[in-house]
Motif scaffolding. Structure first.
Motif, PDB file in Angstrom:
ATOM      1  N   ASN A 149      67.418  47.088 -11.533  1.00 37.11           N
ATOM      2  CA  ASN A 149      67.193  47.647 -10.392  1.00 37.11           C
ATOM      3  C   ASN A 149      65.911  48.523 -10.283  1.00 37.11           C
ATOM      4  N   ARG A 150      65.710  49.351 -11.218  1.00 38.58           N
ATOM      5  CA  ARG A 150      64.354  50.306 -11.018  1.00 38.58           C
ATOM      6  C   ARG A 150      63.219  49.149 -11.111  1.00 38.58           C
ATOM      7  N   GLN A 151      63.206  48.279 -12.181  1.00 39.78           N
ATOM      8  CA  GLN A 151      62.034  47.335 -12.109  1.00 39.78           C
ATOM      9  C   GLN A 151      61.623  46.513 -10.833  1.00 39.78           C
ATOM     10  N   ILE A 152      62.754  46.069 -10.133  1.00 40.32           N
ATOM     11  CA  ILE A 152      62.632  45.520  -8.887  1.00 40.32           C
ATOM     12  C   ILE A 152      62.093  46.330  -7.993  1.00 40.32           C
ATOM     13  N   GLN A 153      62.580  47.515  -7.892  1.00 40.25           N
ATOM     14  CA  GLN A 153      62.303  48.528  -6.878  1.00 40.25           C
ATOM     15  C   GLN A 153      60.622  48.777  -7.007  1.00 40.25           C
ATOM     16  N   LEU A 154      60.360  48.925  -8.236  1.00 42.79           N
ATOM     17  CA  LEU A 154      58.905  49.384  -8.465  1.00 42.79           C
ATOM     18  C   LEU A 154      57.952  48.233  -8.147  1.00 42.79           C
ATOM     19  N   ILE A 155      58.388  47.074  -8.446  1.00 42.83           N
ATOM     20  CA  ILE A 155      57.509  45.748  -8.359  1.00 42.83           C
ATOM     21  C   ILE A 155      57.575  45.654  -6.549  1.00 42.83           C
ATOM     22  N   ALA A 156      58.547  45.999  -5.863  1.00 44.19           N
ATOM     23  CA  ALA A 156      58.576  45.873  -4.549  1.00 44.19           C
ATOM     24  C   ALA A 156      57.470  46.790  -4.030  1.00 44.19           C
ATOM     25  N   ILE A 157      57.542  48.023  -4.574  1.00 43.34           N
ATOM     26  CA  ILE A 157      56.741  49.197  -4.014  1.00 43.34           C
ATOM     27  C   ILE A 157      55.228  49.241  -4.414  1.00 43.34           C
ATOM     28  N   GLY A 158      55.113  48.772  -5.556  1.00 43.65           N
ATOM     29  CA  GLY A 158      53.479  48.667  -6.218  1.00 43.65           C
ATOM     30  C   GLY A 158      53.171  47.297  -6.599  1.00 43.65           C
ATOM     31  N   ALA A 214      39.859  55.909 -13.540  1.00 38.13           N
ATOM     32  CA  ALA A 214      41.033  55.609 -14.654  1.00 38.13           C
ATOM     33  C   ALA A 214      42.054  55.082 -13.907  1.00 38.13           C
ATOM     34  N   LEU A 215      42.864  55.519 -12.956  1.00 40.43           N
ATOM     35  CA  LEU A 215      43.931  55.041 -12.205  1.00 40.43           C
ATOM     36  C   LEU A 215      43.820  53.960 -11.792  1.00 40.43           C
ATOM     37  N   MET A 216      42.830  53.780 -11.045  1.00 40.85           N
ATOM     38  CA  MET A 216      42.221  52.497 -10.232  1.00 40.85           C
ATOM     39  C   MET A 216      42.391  51.433 -11.247  1.00 40.85           C
ATOM     40  N   ILE A 217      41.965  51.494 -12.299  1.00 42.43           N
ATOM     41  CA  ILE A 217      41.690  50.434 -13.435  1.00 42.43           C
ATOM     42  C   ILE A 217      43.121  50.035 -13.637  1.00 42.43           C
ATOM     43  N   THR A 218      43.930  51.053 -14.043  1.00 36.40           N
ATOM     44  CA  THR A 218      45.391  50.377 -14.359  1.00 36.40           C
ATOM     45  C   THR A 218      46.057  49.774 -13.178  1.00 36.40           C
ATOM     46  N   SER A 219      45.727  50.165 -11.929  1.00 34.79           N
ATOM     47  CA  SER A 219      46.365  49.600 -10.676  1.00 34.79           C
ATOM     48  C   SER A 219      45.921  48.206 -10.550  1.00 34.79           C
ATOM     49  N   SER A 231      53.263  50.409 -12.008  1.00 34.54           N
ATOM     50  CA  SER A 231      53.414  50.643 -10.415  1.00 34.54           C
ATOM     51  C   SER A 231      53.716  52.010 -10.178  1.00 34.54           C
ATOM     52  N   THR A 232      54.352  52.917 -11.213  1.00 34.12           N
ATOM     53  CA  THR A 232      54.348  54.335 -11.044  1.00 34.12           C
ATOM     54  C   THR A 232      53.026  54.820 -11.173  1.00 34.12           C
ATOM     55  N   GLY A 233      52.143  54.347 -11.650  1.00 37.25           N
ATOM     56  CA  GLY A 233      50.551  54.814 -11.901  1.00 37.25           C
ATOM     57  C   GLY A 233      50.045  54.746 -10.511  1.00 37.25           C
ATOM     58  N   LYS A 234      50.509  53.514  -9.860  1.00 36.66           N
ATOM     59  CA  LYS A 234      49.849  53.168  -8.511  1.00 36.66           C
ATOM     60  C   LYS A 234      50.203  54.239  -7.617  1.00 36.66           C
ATOM     61  N   ILE A 235      51.525  54.700  -7.591  1.00 36.45           N
ATOM     62  CA  ILE A 235      52.097  55.500  -6.626  1.00 36.45           C
ATOM     63  C   ILE A 235      51.501  57.067  -6.757  1.00 36.45           C
ATOM     64  N   LEU A 236      51.400  57.303  -8.103  1.00 35.20           N
ATOM     65  CA  LEU A 236      50.574  58.488  -8.750  1.00 35.20           C
ATOM     66  C   LEU A 236      49.230  58.527  -7.797  1.00 35.20           C
ATOM     67  N   LEU A 237      48.546  57.512  -7.976  1.00 40.47           N
ATOM     68  CA  LEU A 237      47.170  57.437  -7.530  1.00 40.47           C
ATOM     69  C   LEU A 237      47.082  57.619  -6.162  1.00 40.47           C
ATOM     70  N   ILE A 238      47.939  56.866  -5.242  1.00 39.22           N
ATOM     71  CA  ILE A 238      48.078  56.927  -3.704  1.00 39.22           C
ATOM     72  C   ILE A 238      48.340  58.322  -3.397  1.00 39.22           C
ATOM     73  N   SER A 269      52.174  44.421  -5.171  1.00 35.95           N
ATOM     74  CA  SER A 269      51.238  43.838  -4.859  1.00 35.95           C
ATOM     75  C   SER A 269      49.952  44.902  -4.360  1.00 35.95           C
ATOM     76  N   ILE A 270      50.035  46.008  -4.769  1.00 33.54           N
ATOM     77  CA  ILE A 270      48.776  46.873  -4.651  1.00 33.54           C
ATOM     78  C   ILE A 270      48.036  46.673  -5.753  1.00 33.54           C
ATOM     79  N   GLY A 271      46.378  46.591  -5.222  1.00 35.56           N
ATOM     80  CA  GLY A 271      45.733  46.324  -6.192  1.00 35.56           C
ATOM     81  C   GLY A 271      44.068  46.877  -5.824  1.00 35.56           C
ATOM     82  N   THR A 272      43.295  45.861  -5.978  1.00 34.38           N
ATOM     83  CA  THR A 272      41.957  46.254  -5.701  1.00 34.38           C
ATOM     84  C   THR A 272      41.620  46.300  -4.073  1.00 34.38           C
ATOM     85  N   ALA A 273      42.351  45.667  -3.239  1.00 34.13           N
ATOM     86  CA  ALA A 273      41.979  45.623  -1.779  1.00 34.13           C
ATOM     87  C   ALA A 273      42.186  46.970  -1.338  1.00 34.13           C
TER      88      ALA A 273
END
Length: 566
Positions: free
Chosen positions: A51-60, A341-346, A192-199, A62-66
């Motif tokens: 569940n937690r993996q699916i939820q974070l895949i859903a949240i983050g 740095a966080l952007m690179i991980t994202s 994906s947790t890192g992406k949320i932190l970056l946002i 598709s978030i990347g360079t764009a």
């Protein structure tokens, strides 16, 4: 459940009649249940995504360079007003597509997802076209993200050899995607947790600095909306120029606002898919508002569209992120390095997700006989090994940047793949319209499905028309006077041409026909999925409980058929 290498013929009668026949006596019903469970165990993909993996895949996922870099191009073309309006409209349209996908995927969570659904419920040729379009789209995005990492690394130094970064990314992508799928899910959870932190950091940066919390003590607020203005002129001047600026922002959103397709592709490997995927699809709506629409608002606040550095983005300076540009303009010293740095991980995470999706789409094509059957071969851990080998060829396209400007490679790959994204959504809408007609024809009450999509099928029709219009117009500039260029034309419309050729080529070669609504196979793998869901005796775990279990001891995991894999 049908084994991965067996493709049954479409059903010949309504679903209700077939279920009634199968349940006429208890003995035969019990025998059928036992056989289905036995056959479903032959599926070579394992349901190990929790569940937690699916939820974070859903949240983050598709978030990347764009969202962090390419969005600046939309701001430069349209200005903050056009950017916010364009992203809002596009997010609503993709939300309508998500409403379609959620209903279909939670009802039939199969490997290959909408690719195979298109072949089963609409036309085999549409499934063939959708599968190869999605595969090429995902595979080409892998080198895009690797090139983007090099672009962002240039913020610190342009002496880092691009070839070294390419090799490091390829090795890491290969390692993460050749081990069992739960490790991919674990990697995506933390990334994906890192992406949320970056946002969150970027949102706080916007709020604090616009209120005067910056080294210059300048409470700039919404100044950029009045000076130079909310709507920029693009290509032409006056009203036409502002409209073209709006189109530029919409096309930028077309590459940035994505999501339901990535969640759909994990359906074949998700634990308790009818519960966890349903929750995941529901998060897509607020994610669109919080991340994409909110991101468009923040970018328009922190930076004016006529900023010289932003206008020169794409020149190879490697400082194209509007957030980093704004931080440097304000004289903020440390934060740009943290964000970078966080952007690179994202960006790395996005490339990792594309690798996964490309492998699964090729596997799904092989399952339906639309790709060589060798791509069905999996390792013991459920990884489609030959599909993996083919997909890992594509990251080597990132070496193009060794002999070309990195920013040019990024722009070229982004333009080439953007057309594919709209085609994906067009296929999803067409598939849902056929699915909706089939449920009516076969007497299925959609309100009994795991997910009930409101305002259907109108959502599908509205988003279908929108996506067709965007697909046809996003390369309009090559048709304007003095702008014709063969290279630009093929950059914009190559994937549309490929889609046209693959659809009609397969249709002529295999003499395929559209599937009548009464014959659409709405049973397919449903009995085995029902049996798998019924094998669980404990209630579904909550997201916060799974996160807590990371630090307090993990619960016993179960394999595809609810057995201890150890």
């Amino acid at each position: 459940m049908v084994a991965a290498h067996d493709k049954p013929e479409p059903a010949s009668g309504p679903i209700n009649e077939r279920i009634i026949k199968d349940e006429k006596n208890d003995a035969s019903s019990g025998e059928m249940h036992e056989t289905l469970v036995q056959v479903s165990s032959q599926n070579q993909l394992l349901r190990h995504l929790g569940n937690r993996q699916i939820q974070l895949i859903a949240i983050g996922g598709s978030i990347g360079t764009a969202l962090f870099v390419s969005i600046g191009g939309g701001l430069a073309k349209g200005g903050p007003g056009s950017l916010l309006i364009g992203y809002t409209i596009y997010a609503i349209m993709v939300g309508l597509v998500n409403n379609c996908m959620a209903e279909m995927v939670t009802y039939m969570p199969v490997s290959g997802s909408f690719i195979r659904m298109a072949g089963r419920w609409v036309d085999e040729a549409l499934g063939f076209m959708a599968g190869w379009n999605f595969f090429l789209y995902e595979a080409c995005l892998i080198p895009f993200e690797i090139s983007a990492i090099n672009l962002v690394l240039g913020f610190w130094s342009d002496k880092v050899p691009p070839a070294a970064i390419c090799i490091a990314c390829i090795v890491l992508y290969a390692f993460i995607n050749i081990v069992a799928v739960q490790y991919f899910g674990e990697a995506e959870f933390w990334l994906s947790t890192g992406k949320i932190l970056l946002i969150c950091i970027l949102y706080m940066f916007t709020l604090v600095t616009m209120c005067g919390g910056n080294p210059q003590h300048d409470a700039y607020g919404f100044r950029a909306w009045s000076d130079p203005g909310a709507f920029a002129e693009h290509i032409h001047t006056g009203t036409l120029g502002r409209f073209e600026g709006f189109l530029g922002s919409v096309f930028s959103a077309g590459f940035t606002v994505v999501g339901p397709e990535y969640l759909a592709m994990v359906a074949g490997e998700a634990e308790r898919p009818r519960t966890y995927l349903k929750n995941g699809f529901k998060t897509v709506y607020w994610r669109f508002g919080a991340f994409f629409i909110g991101g468009a608002l923040c970018v328009g606040i922190v930076l004016p569209y006529n900023d010289p550095t932003l206008q020169n983005a794409g020149s190879g300076t490697a400082k194209d992120s509007p957030y980093v540009i704004a931080m440097q303009n304000l004289g903020i010293g440390v934060l740009p390095h943290i964000v970078n740095a966080l952007m690179i991980t994202s960006i790395f995470s996005a490339g990792n997700a594309y690798t996964y999706c490309a492998m699964r789409s090729l596997y799904g094509l092989a399952c339906d006989g639309q790709a060589p059957r060798i791509f069905q071969k999996t390792l013991k851990n459920g990884i489609p090994v030959y599909a993996f080998a083919v997909v890992m060829v594509f990251p080597f396209l990132s070496f193009l940047q060794v002999s070309n400007n990195t920013a040019k490679v990024v722009t070229w790959l982004a333009t080439l793949t953007q057309g594919s994204q709209m085609i994906n959504y067009i296929v999803m809408c067409i598939t849902y319209i056929s699915f909706h007609k089939a449920t009516k024809a076969q007497g299925i009450d959609r309100r009994t499905l795991p997910y009930y999509g409101y305002f259907q099928p109108y959502c599908a029709y509205i988003s279908l028309v929108w996506m067709i219009c965007i697909e046809g117009s996003f390369g309009y500039t090559v048709f304007t006077p003095g702008k014709w260029n063969v290279g630009d034309f093929f950059a914009f419309y190559t994937m549309a041409i490929v889609a046209f050729c693959t659809y009609f080529g397969w249709k002529i070669f295999r003499r395929t026909k559209f599937v009548p609504s009464v014959q659409a196979d709405l049973i397919w793998e449903k009995p085995a999925i029902d049996a798998y869901e019924a094998s669980y005796t404990e209630p579904p775990t909550r997201f916060r409980d799974e996160v807590r279990s990371i630090f307090m001891g993990k619960r016993k995991r179960e394999n595809y058929m609810g057995e201890d894999p150890n």
